[in-house]
Write an enzyme that holds these catalytic residues in place. Structure first.
Site, PDB file in Angstrom:
ATOM      1  N   HIS A  54       3.616 -20.536  36.915  1.00 15.53           N
ATOM      2  CA  HIS A  54       3.377 -21.052  35.564  1.00 15.53           C
ATOM      3  C   HIS A  54       3.982 -22.440  35.443  1.00 15.53           C
ATOM      4  CE1 HIS A  54       3.514 -21.131  31.069  1.00 15.53           C
ATOM      5  NE2 HIS A  54       2.345 -20.547  31.249  1.00 15.53           N
ATOM      6  N   ILE A  60       7.842 -23.711  32.239  1.00 20.27           N
ATOM      7  CA  ILE A  60       8.094 -23.229  30.885  1.00 20.27           C
ATOM      8  C   ILE A  60       7.785 -21.733  30.875  1.00 20.27           C
ATOM      9  CG2 ILE A  60       7.593 -25.443  29.791  1.00 20.27           C
ATOM     10  CD1 ILE A  60       4.912 -24.299  28.875  1.00 20.27           C
ATOM     11  N   GLY A  63       4.301 -18.179  26.773  1.00 20.19           N
ATOM     12  CA  GLY A  63       4.429 -17.751  25.381  1.00 20.19           C
ATOM     13  C   GLY A  63       4.205 -16.265  25.191  1.00 20.19           C
ATOM     14  N   VAL A  64       3.275 -15.691  25.944  1.00 18.71           N
ATOM     15  CA  VAL A  64       3.018 -14.259  25.788  1.00 18.71           C
ATOM     16  C   VAL A  64       4.239 -13.429  26.187  1.00 18.71           C
ATOM     17  CG1 VAL A  64       0.518 -14.424  25.998  1.00 18.71           C
ATOM     18  CG2 VAL A  64       1.887 -14.076  28.042  1.00 18.71           C
ATOM     19  N   GLU A  68       6.328 -10.774  24.051  1.00 20.35           N
ATOM     20  CA  GLU A  68       6.700  -9.456  24.580  1.00 20.35           C
ATOM     21  C   GLU A  68       8.181  -9.189  24.371  1.00 20.35           C
ATOM     22  OE1 GLU A  68       6.765  -5.710  26.331  1.00 20.35           O
ATOM     23  OE2 GLU A  68       5.040  -6.852  25.608  1.00 20.35           O
TER      24      GLU A  68
END
Length: 150
Positions: A54, A60, A63-64, A68
């Site tokens: 990523h 970074i 976002g998911v 979570e």
């Protein structure tokens, strides 16, 4: 970051069914059951597996995965409110905003407030803070179910 520990990682492992690499809550530092509030932390390290793919040149946290971690924090709140016979399963995510990234070395402070909690499910308002700044916010819905029903 608070040095106070309300629930440590061993206690969190007894509550949440998640395991590496998906256990994303390191400790609970505040728990106010009367007002349906919980604050938990996630220490982001460069050793996280997701950093390999990523944006490896500018890592970074996805976002998911912050969402979570917020959902897992909500699951701990629901459990601590007395709904211990079932597990919280993600039902909905609404009004999501990603405002700043979480980077290796950051500590994410996850603030979750229970809007509605019952034996069938619930809804929480969740905010992830990084260095005192709002990083992610969402309203997260849960259904409570037994493992046999999953």
């Amino acid at each position: 970051m608070s040095d106070k520990v309300v629930l440590n990682i061993k206690q969190i492992r007894d509550i949440l069914p998640h395991r590496y690499p998906f256990l994303l809550v390191d400790r609970v530092v505040e728990l106010d059951l009367e007002n349906n509030n919980i604050v938990a932390t996630k220490c982001v390290t460069m050793n996280e597996e997701f950093f390999q793919g990523h944006f490896p040149q500018a890592p970074i946290m996805p976002g998911v995965l912050i969402l979570e971690a917020l959902a897992q924090t909500g699951g701990i709140l629901i459990h601590e409110k007395g709904f211990k016979e079932k597990t919280a399963v993600l039902l909905s995510v609404n009004n999501v905003k990603f405002r700043r990234p979480a980077l290796p070395g950051d500590v994410i402070m996850m603030h979750v407030h229970g809007l509605h909690l019952s034996s069938k499910g619930g809804k929480v308002e969740a905010k992830a803070m990084v260095n005192g700044e709002l990083a992610t916010e969402a309203v997260i819905g849960f259904a409570l179910t037994s493992f046999e029903q999953i």
